[in-house]
Design a protein around this motif. Sequence first.
Motif, mmCIF file in Angstrom:
data_model
loop_
_atom_site.group_PDB
_atom_site.id
_atom_site.type_symbol
_atom_site.label_atom_id
_atom_site.label_comp_id
_atom_site.label_asym_id
_atom_site.label_seq_id
_atom_site.Cartn_x
_atom_site.Cartn_y
_atom_site.Cartn_z
ATOM 1 N N VAL A 6 0.791 -1.213 -0.151
ATOM 2 C CA VAL A 6 -0.024 -0.016 0.041
ATOM 3 C C VAL A 6 0.763 1.208 0.082
ATOM 4 N N ALA A 7 0.781 2.097 -1.082
ATOM 5 C CA ALA A 7 1.334 3.414 -0.946
ATOM 6 C C ALA A 7 0.887 4.382 -0.537
ATOM 7 N N VAL A 8 1.142 5.228 0.565
ATOM 8 C CA VAL A 8 0.807 6.180 1.288
ATOM 9 C C VAL A 8 1.583 7.503 0.927
ATOM 10 N N GLU A 9 0.713 8.575 0.550
ATOM 11 C CA GLU A 9 1.392 9.868 0.344
ATOM 12 C C GLU A 9 2.191 10.665 1.694
ATOM 13 N N LEU A 10 3.466 11.373 1.509
ATOM 14 C CA LEU A 10 3.855 11.962 2.538
ATOM 15 C C LEU A 10 3.572 13.561 2.414
ATOM 16 N N GLU A 11 3.353 14.046 3.566
ATOM 17 C CA GLU A 11 3.409 15.443 3.602
ATOM 18 C C GLU A 11 4.646 15.963 3.858
ATOM 19 N N VAL A 12 5.271 16.595 2.834
ATOM 20 C CA VAL A 12 6.633 16.990 2.667
ATOM 21 C C VAL A 12 6.932 18.534 2.507
ATOM 22 N N THR A 13 7.663 19.052 3.595
ATOM 23 C CA THR A 13 8.084 20.443 3.421
ATOM 24 C C THR A 13 9.202 20.739 2.504
ATOM 25 N N ARG A 14 9.539 22.112 2.330
ATOM 26 C CA ARG A 14 10.334 22.149 1.331
ATOM 27 C C ARG A 14 11.918 21.686 1.897
ATOM 28 N N ARG A 124 2.549 8.946 11.471
ATOM 29 C CA ARG A 124 3.954 9.879 10.954
ATOM 30 C C ARG A 124 5.095 8.624 11.133
ATOM 31 N N LEU A 125 5.979 9.079 10.813
ATOM 32 C CA LEU A 125 7.133 8.225 10.411
ATOM 33 C C LEU A 125 8.256 9.249 10.835
ATOM 34 N N VAL A 136 8.023 12.771 9.688
ATOM 35 C CA VAL A 136 7.428 12.696 8.236
ATOM 36 C C VAL A 136 5.947 12.432 8.641
ATOM 37 N N TRP A 137 5.028 13.277 8.238
ATOM 38 C CA TRP A 137 3.601 12.921 8.444
ATOM 39 C C TRP A 137 3.115 12.349 7.307
ATOM 40 N N LEU A 138 1.946 11.440 7.524
ATOM 41 C CA LEU A 138 1.415 10.495 6.371
ATOM 42 C C LEU A 138 -0.112 11.053 6.252
ATOM 43 N N ARG A 139 -0.599 10.588 5.151
ATOM 44 C CA ARG A 139 -1.739 10.921 4.570
ATOM 45 C C ARG A 139 -2.604 9.532 4.408
ATOM 46 N N PRO A 140 -2.850 8.478 5.296
ATOM 47 C CA PRO A 140 -3.466 7.483 5.155
ATOM 48 C C PRO A 140 -4.861 7.519 4.540
ATOM 49 N N HIS A 141 -5.142 6.630 3.615
ATOM 50 C CA HIS A 141 -6.275 6.357 2.876
ATOM 51 C C HIS A 141 -7.237 5.188 3.538
#
Length: 503
Positions: A6-14, A124-125, A136-141
Amino acid sequence: MLRRSVAVELEVTRELNKLLYSVESVYLNIVREVVEYAVANNVTGANQLQRLFYSRYRLEYQGLHSHLVIQAIKQASEIAKSFIARRRKSLVNKPYPEVKTVSIRFDETTWNYEQFVKSITPVRLSLSLLGGRREVWLRPHKRFWQYWWRVLSGEAELASTLMIKRKLNKWYAIFIFELRPREEEPKSIIAFDINENTVAVGKINIKTTVNKVANWNRQYATPQLYSIRTDFGRLARRYEAIRNKIIEKLKPRFALPSGNYVNVTNTREFRKQVRKLRERDRKVGRVRQIANELTKTPAIIITEELGENPQESMIDGIGKDELRHRIKQTPFKSIEEAVVDKALEHGSKLFHVSSYRNSRICPVHFTKLERTDDWHVLKCPLGHYVHRDYASVTNMLWKITPKAWTKGVWWSLKGLSRNMNWRKHEDESNPLIPHSIVQYLRAILKTFTASEQSPAMPARGKPMNSTRYKMKVAARKPPKKRRRSASPHPLIPLLPLGCHGYL
């Protein structure tokens, strides 16, 4: 164990995006250099490559975690082994593989695996990047929570290796779940037959068939027959026409002085345009749709024994190139493998039966079907028409009946004699049932048939004498003692013990 990713998108800062880019570039350089050396010197062992390159890269990239270096060397070893194996089969034309993208592998020491598993709602990871650990925060679905609930209930386990991958300038964390196959009571029996443009399905509900419902409503004892439209043949025909147009368009650019043309299909321009057609993605989507449809509920799933390469036996004797191409493009084995994988996840089981004469025999009268003008519709000698796809799935259901009299005709199941040559034993008797029993059953079916007159009865007697005359004759003469013969009928032989169950 089954594996699902399962691929989960990461909330990434600059700032975090720059760190991930830098780790990816270093990781990719290590993989490329190790792969090139491994292929050139034929050294593919992960331990050997680690002894050669580990200390060098630890000194060169001091800010990178040591386990990331080890994972990069292991990944390079896998790529080199795959490339050498393909080169032995003459499937590659390059001296070494071109590694364009990689997925960064984090083992349990480079991310917070233990803390992540103990959490009820992980969001979060904590990753080991250049300069230390970063959160790193996750955006679980929905799909992630579906498998995570199985982890909490003990039906699945989370693998310790985490993969971080970049796609379209977005970063994704790929989690791998190991599922235990479910064991549930089957609710139906499903037989399916794969064709060029459809998948024929025959379904029987076990509860309504075995229950008393079938006694007063016979429609529940009839298999539910329907087809799933796939259009694999039409899809192959369409993409073949598109590829031919691309070839004709690119031919003038690859003309030789002699007047001949270079093989356009091996050029980069051709592959670049064909890649945009997404033919493979469409096929994979339809294969998964069929697997989901057949494994919605726990069931006993039945299909034909296709063999290792069923397309080769199907195109044998076919002269039309277009038809041969369509058959080759139909994913028979992919559908079967997808159904097997999904069946274990949902508690179903798949069984194989012989493909011998499934679509050539009437499933009602067990007679050989005759051809008609329509390829899909055949005619029974007893006067009705049968769709050959539905006849195939119905005959598959007949083959799984353990005590049906059809075993005298159909022989044994495929599972009992997997390597049996069916055509070799076509004119011989069934080894499971004695030949005399088969003859006796045939004599009964021929002799004791219903009358064509109405009402139907097994036998029609002659008109009897009047009741008074019968009583007078019985009063004058005493009844004679009849001899008991060894058989109830002089023309019918005795049955061996233990064979009455087949009647």
